[in-house]
Design an enzyme around this catalytic site. Sequence first.
Site, PDB file in Angstrom:
ATOM      1  N   ASN A 211       0.846  -1.200   0.000  1.00 55.96           N
ATOM      2  CA  ASN A 211       0.000   0.000   0.000  1.00 55.96           C
ATOM      3  C   ASN A 211       0.878   1.246   0.000  1.00 55.96           C
ATOM      4  O   ASN A 211       2.103   1.144  -0.023  1.00 55.96           O
ATOM      5  CB  ASN A 211      -0.965  -0.030   1.180  1.00 55.96           C
ATOM      6  CG  ASN A 211      -0.221  -0.095   2.498  1.00 55.96           C
ATOM      7  OD1 ASN A 211       0.521   0.813   2.844  1.00 55.96           O
ATOM      8  ND2 ASN A 211      -0.393  -1.194   3.223  1.00 55.96           N
ATOM      9  N   LYS A 292       8.213 -17.450 -10.249  1.00 54.84           N
ATOM     10  CA  LYS A 292       7.549 -16.330 -10.896  1.00 54.84           C
ATOM     11  C   LYS A 292       6.396 -16.854 -11.763  1.00 54.84           C
ATOM     12  O   LYS A 292       6.583 -17.787 -12.562  1.00 54.84           O
ATOM     13  CB  LYS A 292       8.553 -15.569 -11.765  1.00 54.84           C
ATOM     14  CG  LYS A 292       7.947 -14.332 -12.382  1.00 54.84           C
ATOM     15  CD  LYS A 292       8.945 -13.575 -13.232  1.00 54.84           C
ATOM     16  CE  LYS A 292       8.207 -12.467 -13.957  1.00 54.84           C
ATOM     17  NZ  LYS A 292       8.982 -11.847 -15.002  1.00 54.84           N
ATOM     18  N   LYS A 342     -14.041   2.028  15.837  1.00 56.44           N
ATOM     19  CA  LYS A 342     -12.806   1.216  15.756  1.00 56.44           C
ATOM     20  C   LYS A 342     -12.104   1.127  17.102  1.00 56.44           C
ATOM     21  O   LYS A 342     -11.553   0.091  17.465  1.00 56.44           O
ATOM     22  CB  LYS A 342     -11.875   1.803  14.686  1.00 56.44           C
ATOM     23  CG  LYS A 342     -10.724   0.871  14.366  1.00 56.44           C
ATOM     24  CD  LYS A 342     -10.057   1.178  13.049  1.00 56.44           C
ATOM     25  CE  LYS A 342     -10.906   0.763  11.866  1.00 56.44           C
ATOM     26  NZ  LYS A 342     -10.278   0.982  10.593  1.00 56.44           N
TER      27      LYS A 342
HETATM   28  O1  C5P Z   1      -8.745  -2.361  11.148  1.00 56.60           O
HETATM   29  P1  C5P Z   1      -7.812  -1.337  10.643  1.00 56.60           P
HETATM   30  O2  C5P Z   1      -6.787  -1.887   9.684  1.00 56.60           O
HETATM   31  O3  C5P Z   1      -8.428  -0.095  10.096  1.00 56.60           O
HETATM   32  O4  C5P Z   1      -7.023  -0.876  11.960  1.00 56.60           O
HETATM   33  C1  C5P Z   1      -5.958  -0.001  11.924  1.00 56.60           C
HETATM   34  C2  C5P Z   1      -5.120  -0.151  13.160  1.00 56.60           C
HETATM   35  O5  C5P Z   1      -4.900  -1.517  13.464  1.00 56.60           O
HETATM   36  C3  C5P Z   1      -3.761   0.445  12.961  1.00 56.60           C
HETATM   37  O6  C5P Z   1      -3.294   0.848  14.223  1.00 56.60           O
HETATM   38  C4  C5P Z   1      -2.973  -0.737  12.433  1.00 56.60           C
HETATM   39  O7  C5P Z   1      -1.573  -0.604  12.660  1.00 56.60           O
HETATM   40  C5  C5P Z   1      -3.545  -1.879  13.219  1.00 56.60           C
HETATM   41  N1  C5P Z   1      -3.576  -3.168  12.512  1.00 56.60           N
HETATM   42  C6  C5P Z   1      -2.832  -4.208  12.976  1.00 56.60           C
HETATM   43  N2  C5P Z   1      -2.873  -5.432  12.358  1.00 56.60           N
HETATM   44  C7  C5P Z   1      -3.676  -5.627  11.277  1.00 56.60           C
HETATM   45  C8  C5P Z   1      -4.439  -4.566  10.781  1.00 56.60           C
HETATM   46  C9  C5P Z   1      -4.370  -3.344  11.425  1.00 56.60           C
HETATM   47  O8  C5P Z   1      -2.090  -4.037  13.962  1.00 56.60           O
HETATM   48  N3  C5P Z   1      -3.695  -6.801  10.694  1.00 56.60           N
END
Ligand code: C5P
Length: 400
Positions: A211, A292, A342
């Site tokens: 990303n 690959k 959240k």
């Molecule tokens: O659920 P979402 O991805 O929006 O949540 C964002 C928060 O959760 C951020 O703090 C991100 O670093 C953390 N996160 C995580 N592990 C994941 C997904 C998100 O620690 N697999």
Amino acid sequence: MRLAGKKIVLGLTGGIACYKVAELTRGLTKAGASVQVVMTPSAMQFITPVTMQALSGNTVYTDQWDARIHNNMPHIDLTRDADAIVIAPCSTDFIAKLAHGACDDLLSTLCMARPHHVPLLIAPAMNVEMWLNPATQRNVAQVKADGIQVLGPAAGEQACGEVGMGRMLEADQLLTEIIASFQAKTLTGKSVLITAGPTFEPIDPVRGLTNLSSGKMGYAIAQAAWEAGADVTLISGPTALDTPYGVRRITIQTAQQMHDSVMAELAARHQSVFVAVAAVADWRVANASPQKIKKTSDNDTPQLQFAQNPDILASVAALTNAPFCVGFAAESENLLEYGTAKRAKKNVPLLVGNIGHHTFGKDENELILFDAKGHTTLPRADKQTLAHRLIQEISRRLSK
Ligand code: C5P
């Protein structure tokens, strides 16, 4: 302008590292400080007062009998409105003088005569054997005990061709140390664990899903936590950024590796704070190919299957004895509604919301902090400034 309004007396003693101090002077003035240079006779063997005057924009003083100061007492007058004295490079001999209270030139006399509230920072620079000599080590221990801050030295290749401890820190490292010396040490004795950057989920050995996270916010928070006195570990996905000075960085690629690395750090030692800034991929490719993937015909597309990655933040927050957990939420809309939801879902005391496309890869951002009491806004600013505000907010909550 992290040093706006600060006056730094910058003392140079004899050493090859004087050339690095030209750069440091530029860094200090760019950061907003006014710089008053004082040089010993030995320093002038390595760099001229002309260079230092041009870079600092101020008259350079080299002689304790300099009559340009109205009362003829430069050793008193030059430090009375100073915010800090920095000696860089600081020679073996000058450390010995500081340790013993000797004063036989302007700079050593000025250090002895400094007001007690003016901090003195020294950046040793010398040959490895001179550094390791028991006399130097005794003197360094003494100046530390006297409250003088010793910055570095670092290990590495030396001008004399030998290798070891004694290299002066680089100009940017010294600048970071000087800026940090003015910060409130609200996290001294605390360990802070931070995730930052994107993750990279392989499709095959040369392709992957990732990303647009640059890591800038997480790295700025790591730097701000170190400046506040914390012991900081940064677990980072692939970024183009340098490791923040003073911070221990572990580089990983995938979400699973980030999860495992976080858990290993938490098992290895107590962490007071966990800040999850990383943009972790929600899914990984379950059927990643060891070779690959080849395009076989024009209509052919690979059939990727996905598996969900562990939620690192939620797993840490669920631990017994969990550190103080801070999450981030990058949303594209409805930030107030989604941020509140959240924080509850992840079960963390503090959640920091921002709009994803307003922050990814940018130098500025605006943050909304969600906690049990509601939400507050940290208005738009550069990420360093926001990182400092956030660290203040975290420190305040920890001390409650
Ligand atoms: O659920 P979402 O991805 O929006 O949540 C964002 C928060 O959760 C951020 O703090 C991100 O670093 C953390 N996160 C995580 N592990 C994941 C997904 C998100 O620690 N697999």
